[in-house]
Design a protein around this motif. Structure first.
Motif, PDB file in Angstrom:
ATOM      1  N   ALA A 142      30.090   4.157  99.174  1.00  0.00           N
ATOM      2  CA  ALA A 142      30.372   2.839  98.747  1.00  0.00           C
ATOM      3  C   ALA A 142      29.718   1.734  99.906  1.00  0.00           C
ATOM      4  CB  ALA A 142      31.793   2.586  98.541  1.00  0.00           C
ATOM      5  N   VAL A 143      29.933   1.897 101.077  1.00  0.00           N
ATOM      6  CA  VAL A 143      29.303   1.075 102.202  1.00  0.00           C
ATOM      7  C   VAL A 143      27.895   1.274 102.278  1.00  0.00           C
ATOM      8  CG1 VAL A 143      29.094   0.544 104.578  1.00  0.00           C
ATOM      9  CG2 VAL A 143      31.304   0.775 103.561  1.00  0.00           C
ATOM     10  N   ILE A 144      27.326   2.524 102.016  1.00  0.00           N
ATOM     11  CA  ILE A 144      25.865   2.413 102.040  1.00  0.00           C
ATOM     12  C   ILE A 144      25.125   1.637 100.789  1.00  0.00           C
ATOM     13  CG2 ILE A 144      24.037   4.234 101.593  1.00  0.00           C
ATOM     14  CD1 ILE A 144      25.654   6.146 103.200  1.00  0.00           C
ATOM     15  N   SER A 145      25.618   2.010  99.673  1.00  0.00           N
ATOM     16  CA  SER A 145      25.309   1.360  98.366  1.00  0.00           C
ATOM     17  C   SER A 145      25.460  -0.150  98.517  1.00  0.00           C
ATOM     18  CB  SER A 145      25.961   1.903  97.324  1.00  0.00           C
ATOM     19  OG  SER A 145      27.343   1.294  97.356  1.00  0.00           O
ATOM     20  N   LEU A 146      26.369  -0.831  99.144  1.00  0.00           N
ATOM     21  CA  LEU A 146      26.713  -2.242  99.308  1.00  0.00           C
ATOM     22  C   LEU A 146      25.622  -2.912 100.211  1.00  0.00           C
ATOM     23  CD1 LEU A 146      30.555  -2.478  99.766  1.00  0.00           C
ATOM     24  CD2 LEU A 146      29.216  -4.137  98.032  1.00  0.00           C
ATOM     25  N   LEU A 147      25.035  -2.048 101.219  1.00  0.00           N
ATOM     26  CA  LEU A 147      24.335  -2.368 102.085  1.00  0.00           C
ATOM     27  C   LEU A 147      22.773  -2.627 101.937  1.00  0.00           C
ATOM     28  CD1 LEU A 147      25.710  -0.980 105.724  1.00  0.00           C
ATOM     29  CD2 LEU A 147      25.975  -3.260 104.847  1.00  0.00           C
ATOM     30  N   THR A 148      22.571  -1.423 101.016  1.00  0.00           N
ATOM     31  CA  THR A 148      21.063  -1.352 100.526  1.00  0.00           C
ATOM     32  C   THR A 148      20.600  -1.560  99.129  1.00  0.00           C
ATOM     33  OG1 THR A 148      21.730   0.865  99.826  1.00  0.00           O
ATOM     34  CG2 THR A 148      20.990   0.695 102.122  1.00  0.00           C
ATOM     35  N   ALA A 153      17.411  -5.048  95.180  1.00  0.00           N
ATOM     36  CA  ALA A 153      17.494  -5.794  94.158  1.00  0.00           C
ATOM     37  C   ALA A 153      16.730  -7.090  94.279  1.00  0.00           C
ATOM     38  CB  ALA A 153      18.843  -6.112  93.617  1.00  0.00           C
ATOM     39  N   ARG A 154      16.755  -7.649  95.685  1.00  0.00           N
ATOM     40  CA  ARG A 154      16.247  -8.713  95.872  1.00  0.00           C
ATOM     41  C   ARG A 154      14.649  -8.709  96.023  1.00  0.00           C
ATOM     42  NH1 ARG A 154      20.689 -10.017  99.966  1.00  0.00           N
ATOM     43  NH2 ARG A 154      21.961 -11.165  98.995  1.00  0.00           N
ATOM     44  N   ARG A 155      14.303  -7.649  96.769  1.00  0.00           N
ATOM     45  CA  ARG A 155      12.846  -7.326  97.054  1.00  0.00           C
ATOM     46  C   ARG A 155      12.252  -7.270  95.829  1.00  0.00           C
ATOM     47  NH1 ARG A 155      12.039  -3.531 102.205  1.00  0.00           N
ATOM     48  NH2 ARG A 155      12.603  -5.052 103.871  1.00  0.00           N
ATOM     49  N   ARG A 157      13.136  -8.450  92.624  1.00  0.00           N
ATOM     50  CA  ARG A 157      13.520  -9.599  91.911  1.00  0.00           C
ATOM     51  C   ARG A 157      14.143  -8.956  90.572  1.00  0.00           C
ATOM     52  NH1 ARG A 157       8.188 -13.565  92.840  1.00  0.00           N
ATOM     53  NH2 ARG A 157       8.597 -13.857  95.080  1.00  0.00           N
ATOM     54  N   ARG A 158      15.010  -8.011  90.717  1.00  0.00           N
ATOM     55  CA  ARG A 158      15.683  -7.438  89.682  1.00  0.00           C
ATOM     56  C   ARG A 158      17.261  -7.488  89.828  1.00  0.00           C
ATOM     57  NH1 ARG A 158      14.118  -1.096  87.569  1.00  0.00           N
ATOM     58  NH2 ARG A 158      15.295  -1.326  85.455  1.00  0.00           N
ATOM     59  N   TRP A 159      17.991  -7.525  88.778  1.00  0.00           N
ATOM     60  CA  TRP A 159      19.308  -7.359  88.851  1.00  0.00           C
ATOM     61  C   TRP A 159      20.157  -8.235  89.624  1.00  0.00           C
ATOM     62  CZ3 TRP A 159      18.324  -1.452  89.757  1.00  0.00           C
ATOM     63  CH2 TRP A 159      18.077  -0.859  88.469  1.00  0.00           C
ATOM     64  N   PRO A 160      19.932  -9.613  89.621  1.00  0.00           N
ATOM     65  CA  PRO A 160      20.602 -10.778  90.547  1.00  0.00           C
ATOM     66  C   PRO A 160      22.099 -10.531  90.828  1.00  0.00           C
ATOM     67  CG  PRO A 160      19.901 -11.640  88.334  1.00  0.00           C
ATOM     68  CD  PRO A 160      19.340 -10.266  88.238  1.00  0.00           C
ATOM     69  N   LEU A 161      22.703 -10.047  89.746  1.00  0.00           N
ATOM     70  CA  LEU A 161      24.314  -9.714  90.231  1.00  0.00           C
ATOM     71  C   LEU A 161      24.456  -8.854  91.214  1.00  0.00           C
ATOM     72  CD1 LEU A 161      25.820  -9.547  86.721  1.00  0.00           C
ATOM     73  CD2 LEU A 161      26.541 -11.288  88.450  1.00  0.00           C
ATOM     74  N   ILE A 162      23.700  -7.803  91.364  1.00  0.00           N
ATOM     75  CA  ILE A 162      23.560  -6.795  92.539  1.00  0.00           C
ATOM     76  C   ILE A 162      23.100  -7.403  93.794  1.00  0.00           C
ATOM     77  CG2 ILE A 162      22.531  -4.854  93.432  1.00  0.00           C
ATOM     78  CD1 ILE A 162      22.672  -3.638  90.695  1.00  0.00           C
ATOM     79  N   GLY A 163      22.018  -8.173  93.505  1.00  0.00           N
ATOM     80  CA  GLY A 163      21.498  -9.116  94.951  1.00  0.00           C
ATOM     81  C   GLY A 163      22.499  -9.936  95.292  1.00  0.00           C
ATOM     82  N   TYR A 164      23.037 -10.715  94.623  1.00  0.00           N
ATOM     83  CA  TYR A 164      23.977 -11.802  95.287  1.00  0.00           C
ATOM     84  C   TYR A 164      25.262 -11.287  95.103  1.00  0.00           C
ATOM     85  CZ  TYR A 164      19.610 -14.719  94.931  1.00  0.00           C
ATOM     86  OH  TYR A 164      18.391 -14.999  94.875  1.00  0.00           O
ATOM     87  N   GLY A 165      25.758 -10.851  94.073  1.00  0.00           N
ATOM     88  CA  GLY A 165      27.258 -10.256  94.166  1.00  0.00           C
ATOM     89  C   GLY A 165      27.455  -9.270  95.325  1.00  0.00           C
TER      90      GLY A 165
END
Length: 483
Positions: A142-148, A153-155, A157-165
Motif C-alpha cells: 500500500a505504501v509503495i502504491s501511495l508513493l509512486t 498520474a501527475r507526469r 496528466r491523468r487521474w487527478p484524483l490519484i495525483g492529488y488525493g
C-alpha cells in the motif's frame, strides 16, 4: 458502453469493493467486546479463537481478491516505471491481504495474557507468526502504491484524483505509521493508531476507484507500422507469420533491398502497430495486403511473401485480386487437408472472447503477463533480440496473438470456401517446405501449380535460419516476370 470503458468501470467498482470489504472488522468489534478499540489490534478480531472472526477473515480474503482483480483490469497498457511500481504495490497489497485472511492469529496476543506468554516463548503455530509477515508486506505494498502512483498520474496528466488525493493519503499514512510505531514502543493504545492506519489505506483504495470511475480517456486512433526499404521491381511485400514482427525479417529484407523495393508491416496489435479491434478474418487480411500492394514508386504488382498462417492471407489475396500480384512465395505455409466451421455454441464463445480481447490487451494485467511470459517465449522459439522485450512485453501484443490463434480454424474454413468460389490466377508460386516431407504441402503445390522446394534441415522459422533461400525464391519469380 464500449468494452474498454466497461473494464475501467469494473476496475473502479472492484477497488471500491476492496476498500469496503477491508473494513469488515468494524461491526465485529462491537460483537466482540473482549478485544477493545483502545489497545487491541484489529488482527485480534480475526484470531481463530475469537467469536465472529470468520467474518473478518472472509472480508480480508474478498478484499484482497477484489484488489487483485481491479489491478488486473486497470486500463494502463504502458504505465511507465512509476505507474508499474504503483500497480505492483496494490497487487502486493491484495495478494498479501488474501494470505493474511488464510493465516490468522491463533489467539489475541494483546488482549489475552496466556496468548501473549505463548507468543513470547514461541509456542504458537507457524500461521500465527506468518500473519505478521503478511500484514507487513500488505502494508508495504500500500505504501509503495501511495508513493509512486501519484507521481505517475501527475507526469502523465491523468487521474487527478490519484495525483492529488494520493498525496493526502500518503501524508495520513505516514502519520498513522509513526503513531503506530510510537504506540508499540511506548505501550500506548496501538489499536487506535492501527485503525487510523487502516482508514488511510481504505481512503486510498476508494480514491483510486473514484479516479477510474471518472476516467474518460479515449483510446488512441489505430496506427499501422509499415517499413519500406530499397528500390527495384517487382516490389516484395513480406507478411509475417502468427504473432510475428517486422524485425524477424531483417536478414531477408537486407538481402532483397539491394535490388527490390521491400515492404514490411505489422498487423494490428502486433509489433509496433496498434488498432487491434476484433477477430481477424481472411478477407480483412487480404484487403490489408491489397492496400499495401499499391506502390507509389512502382506500377508493377508485388511478389507477396507469406510465412506460416500468412500463407493463407497471401493465397486469399491472389484469388480475390488476381491482377495485382506478380507471384507468391509461401514460406512453410499453414496447411490442412480440410477445414470445417466451428459449431455454433463454440463459435459464440470464441466470438465473445475475441470481442473482449482488444480491451483486455490494454489492461495492466495483460501487460504484466505479457512482460513475464512473451519475451522468454520469444527467446526460446526465435532466439535473443534486444527489441523483443519492448515489442512482446505489451499486453496488446498478447491480445492480438491470442486473437490470431483463435481465428486460425476460422481462416482455414474461409480459405476452403474461397477456393470453391474464386479460381487461382495463372501466376508463379514457390512453396518452401521446412522440415520432413509434408504431404499437405505437396498437395498444396499441386493445387496452386507451384514449385515445391524442400528444406529438410530447417525449422519453421525459415526467415531466421535460411534467409537466402527466401531471397532466391523471390528473385526466381522476379526473373520469371522480366521474361
Amino acid at each position: 458502453m464500449r468494452p474498454r470503458r466497461r473494464l475501467t468501470v469494473a476496475a473502479a467498482c472492484a477497488f471500491v469493493a476492496a476498500g469496503l470489504l477491508y473494513n469488515a472488522w468494524v461491526p465485529v468489534q462491537f460483537l466482540n467486546p473482549g478485544v477493545g478499540p483502545p489497545g487491541g489490534y484489529v488482527s485480534e478480531l480475526a484470531a481463530a479463537d475469537q467469536p465472529w472472526s470468520w467474518l473478518v477473515r472472509l472480508g480480508d480474503v474478498l478484499a484482497g481478491i477484489a484488489c487483485l482483480a481491479a489491478v488486473a483490469l486497470v486500463p494502463d497498457e504502458r504505465p511507465g516505471r512509476w505507474g508499474a511500481a504503483g500497480w505492483f504495490g496494490l497487487a502486493l497489497f491484495g495478494g498479501m491481504t488474501v494470505l493474511d485472511g488464510f493465516s490468522p492469529l491463533t489467539c489475541a496476543s494483546l488482549s489475552d495474557p496466556l496468548c501473549a506468554a505463548a507468543e513470547a516463548t514461541g509456542q504458537v503455530p507457524l500461521s500465527h507468526r506468518l500473519h505478521a509477515v503478511f500484514s507487513t508486506l500488505a502494508l508495504t505494498g500500500a505504501v509503495i502504491s501511495l508513493l509512486t502512483l501519484p507521481v505517475s498520474a501527475r507526469r502523465r496528466r491523468r487521474w487527478p484524483l490519484i495525483g492529488y488525493g494520493g498525496a493526502a493519503s500518503a501524508v495520513l499514512m505516514a502519520v498513522a505509521t509513526v503513531w503506530t510505531l510510537a504506540a508499540i514502543a511506548s505501550g500506548g493504545p496501538v489499536g487506535v493508531a492501527q485503525r487510523f492506519q487502516i482508514g488511510a489505506v481504505t481512503l486510498w483504495l476508494l480514491l483510486v476507484g473514484a479516479a477510474l470511475w471518472r476516467d474518460r480517456t479515449v483510446a488512441a486512433p489505430p496506427k499501422a507500422h509499415v517499413l519500406v526499404e530499397g528500390a527495384g521491381t517487382p516490389p516484395v511485400l513480406i507478411c509475417a507469420g502468427m504473432a510475428g514482427a517486422w524485425f524477424h525479417w531483417d536478414r531477408v529484407a537486407a538481402d532483397l533491398s539491394r535490388d527490390h523495393e521491400v515492404i514490411r508491416f505489422d498487423r494490428p496489435g502486433l509489433g509496433l502497430s496498434s488498432g487491434h479491434r476484433g477477430a481477424p478474418t481472411l478477407r480483412e487480411e487480404a484487403g490489408r495486403i491489397g492496400a499495401l500492394a499499391v506502390s507509389p514508386v512502382s506500377p508493377v504488382p508485388p511478389v507477396v511473401v507469406g510465412h506460416s498462417v500468412a500463407g493463407r492471407h497471401a493465397e486469399a489475396f491472389a484469388r480475390l485480386r488476381p491482377g495485382r500480384v506478380t507471384g507468391l512465395v509461401l514460406v512453410d505455409p499453414s496447411c490442412e487437408p480440410e477445414a470445417r466451421p466451428r459449431r455454433r455454441s463454440r463459435a459464440a464463445v470464441v466470438r465473445a472472447v475475441q470481442r473482449a480481447l482488444p480491451a483486455l490487451g490494454g489492461t495492466f494485467g495483460a501487460t504484466a503477463v505479457a512482460y513475464l511470459v512473451l519475451p522468454l517465449g520469444h527467446r526460446l522459439v526465435m532466439g535473443a533480440d534486444d527489441r523483443a522485450r519492448g515489442v512482446y512485453g505489451r499486453g496488446r501484443v498478447l491480445a492480438a496473438a491470442v486473437a490470431e490463434w483463435l481465428a486460425y480454424p476460422d481462416m482455414a474454413a474461409e480459405l476452403f470456401e474461397l477456393r470453391r468460389t474464386h479460381p487461382f490466377p495463372r501466376i508463379p508460386v514457390v512453396i518452401l517446405s521446412a522440415g520432413p516431407e509434408d504431404r499437405c504441402h505437396r498437395d498444396l503445390a499441386e493445387l496452386l501449380n507451384a514449385t515445391l522446394i524442400s528444406l529438410p534441415d530447417v525449422g519453421h522459422e525459415v526467415q531466421l535460419e535460411r534467409p537466402g533461400a527466401i531471397a532466391e525464391a523471390v528473385r526466381t519469380l522476379g526473373r520469371f516476370h522480366d521474361m
